[in-house]
Design a protein around this motif. Structure first.
Motif, short mmCIF file in Angstrom:
data_model
loop_
_atom_site.label_atom_id
_atom_site.label_comp_id
_atom_site.label_asym_id
_atom_site.label_seq_id
_atom_site.Cartn_x
_atom_site.Cartn_y
_atom_site.Cartn_z
N ARG A 184 0.79 -1.22 0.00
CA ARG A 184 0.00 0.00 0.00
C ARG A 184 0.83 1.28 0.00
O ARG A 184 0.42 2.30 -0.56
CB ARG A 184 -0.96 0.00 1.19
N ASP A 185 2.02 1.25 0.63
CA ASP A 185 2.80 2.48 0.77
C ASP A 185 3.83 2.69 -0.32
O ASP A 185 4.49 3.73 -0.36
CB ASP A 185 3.49 2.50 2.14
N VAL A 186 4.02 1.72 -1.20
CA VAL A 186 4.95 1.89 -2.32
C VAL A 186 4.32 2.83 -3.35
O VAL A 186 3.11 2.81 -3.58
CB VAL A 186 5.27 0.52 -2.95
N ARG A 187 5.13 3.66 -3.96
CA ARG A 187 4.65 4.61 -4.97
C ARG A 187 5.12 4.17 -6.35
O ARG A 187 6.17 3.56 -6.51
CB ARG A 187 5.18 6.02 -4.68
N SER A 229 2.26 10.24 -9.90
CA SER A 229 2.93 9.42 -8.89
C SER A 229 1.94 9.15 -7.76
O SER A 229 1.43 10.08 -7.13
CB SER A 229 4.17 10.12 -8.35
N LYS A 230 1.64 7.87 -7.53
CA LYS A 230 0.64 7.52 -6.52
C LYS A 230 1.12 6.38 -5.63
O LYS A 230 1.85 5.49 -6.08
CB LYS A 230 -0.67 7.07 -7.19
N ARG A 231 0.67 6.41 -4.37
CA ARG A 231 0.79 5.23 -3.53
C ARG A 231 -0.10 4.15 -4.13
O ARG A 231 -1.17 4.44 -4.69
CB ARG A 231 0.35 5.52 -2.10
N LEU A 232 0.32 2.90 -4.00
CA LEU A 232 -0.49 1.82 -4.57
C LEU A 232 -1.87 1.76 -3.92
O LEU A 232 -2.84 1.33 -4.54
CB LEU A 232 0.23 0.48 -4.43
N GLY A 282 -3.34 -1.44 -3.85
CA GLY A 282 -2.31 -1.79 -2.88
C GLY A 282 -2.92 -1.87 -1.50
O GLY A 282 -3.55 -0.92 -1.04
N SER A 330 8.54 -3.41 3.08
CA SER A 330 7.96 -2.44 2.16
C SER A 330 8.94 -1.30 1.90
O SER A 330 9.02 -0.80 0.78
CB SER A 330 6.65 -1.90 2.76
N LYS A 331 9.68 -0.91 2.92
CA LYS A 331 10.67 0.17 2.74
C LYS A 331 11.74 -0.22 1.74
O LYS A 331 12.20 0.59 0.94
CB LYS A 331 11.28 0.55 4.08
N GLU A 389 10.16 0.01 -1.71
CA GLU A 389 10.02 1.42 -2.07
C GLU A 389 11.35 2.02 -2.50
O GLU A 389 11.42 2.79 -3.47
CB GLU A 389 9.45 2.21 -0.88
#
Length: 290
Positions: free
Chosen positions: A12-15, A23-26, A37, A187-188, A191
């Motif tokens: 969810r937090d990956v763009r 550019s969006k967060r999933l 996401g 997730s980091k 990203e």
């Protein structure tokens, strides 16, 4: 966009950059009214393209690919499905028999269909396609559609097609296991290290291109990985200015003697000076900087 969301582990937090150039967060990308996401970490996601009692990918493709698609290309498209799973962040899950072009004779729900439709042939000479019309309970209303497809002998793979798929699938597993970049733990990390190329409104929509940064990452195996998935029946060439002058070479598995899929080594091309890549038809190609 949905294919890229899956490759990024539906985190969810990956763009990422969408088809519109935003550019969006999933989590901000819509999937039938829900966030595309949704997962917090890669370990929460299991990726697959066929599963359990549902239709096999081979059977889905038997219905959806043009009828004149060759046996060789049917196996190639199956391998592309496996590549999407193999390159995705999260847990890779392969349904038993996908690697040998498993068919359930177009059965859409084989839960109670017995061995006649569910069996696996470990002699690798038959994939189960054309065993008969699948049971009426879940398939009868479509028999008129299914019967001529099952009668088309040109769809059923030969033993050599099954063998090619099995060995090409094993090569794909070797590529995935060669680098922890294909299975990052947070997730980091995703990203920071996964980015997509060929995005936005000017993208070539039949090619997925993604870059993985291995600098300082434990088990990465390579400084950088750049992979392509070309789903088109034609070769595709694209310029990626951000990759210009980088010393990319084919992944060791794809350039090895005895590799099952010879197209990457024979037909893929990288023009370092211009940052141009040519990707063969219906082929997944992996470049690395060692």
């Amino acid at each position: 966009d949905m294919a890229r969301v899956g490759l990024a582990g539906t985190l969810r937090d990956v763009r990422m950059t969408t088809f519109a150039g935003d550019s969006k967060r999933l989590a901000a990308i819509d999937y039938a009214g829900q966030p595309a996401g949704y997962a917090a970490q890669p370990g929460e996601v299991v990726n697959y393209v066929e599963n359990h009692d549902n239709p096999t990918l081979f059977d889905i493709l038997a219905l959806k690919l043009p009828r004149d698609t060759s046996r060789e290309d049917r196996a190639r498209v199956q391998l592309l499905g496996a590549a999407f799973v193999g390159f995705s962040q999260g847990i890779a899950y392969y349904h038993a028999g996908m690697e040998v072009l498993r068919s359930k004779s177009l059965d859409r729900n084989s839960f109670n269909s017995g061995d006649w439709f569910n069996r696996l042939d470990w002699t690798y000479t038959d994939n189960g396609f054309g065993a008969g019309l699948p049971p009426a309970s879940d398939n009868g209303k479509d028999w008129a559609l299914l019967k001529p497809v099952l009668a088309d002998a040109s769809i059923k793979p030969r033993p050599e097609d099954i063998a090619w798929m099995r060995e090409a699938f094993n090569d794909l597993l070797r590529i995935r296991s060669s680098s922890t970049l294909f299975r990052m733990r947070s997730s980091k990390d995703v990203e920071a290290r996964l980015s997509f190329r060929n995005v936005g409104p000017q993208q070539n929509p039949v090619v997925i291109a993604a870059h993985l940064d291995g600098n300082g990452y434990a088990g990465a195996g390579f400084r950088e990985i750049l992979y392509f998935i070309n789903v088109s029946p034609k070769a595709q060439t694209m310029a990626l200015p951000e990759e210009r002058k980088k010393p990319y070479v084919l992944h060791p598995v794809q350039r090895a003697t005895g590799v099952a899929d010879t197209r990457p080594a024979r037909d893929a091309h990288y023009d370092m000076r211009r940052g141009r890549f040519t990707i063969p038809p219906r082929t997944a190609v992996v470049y690395v900087i060692e």
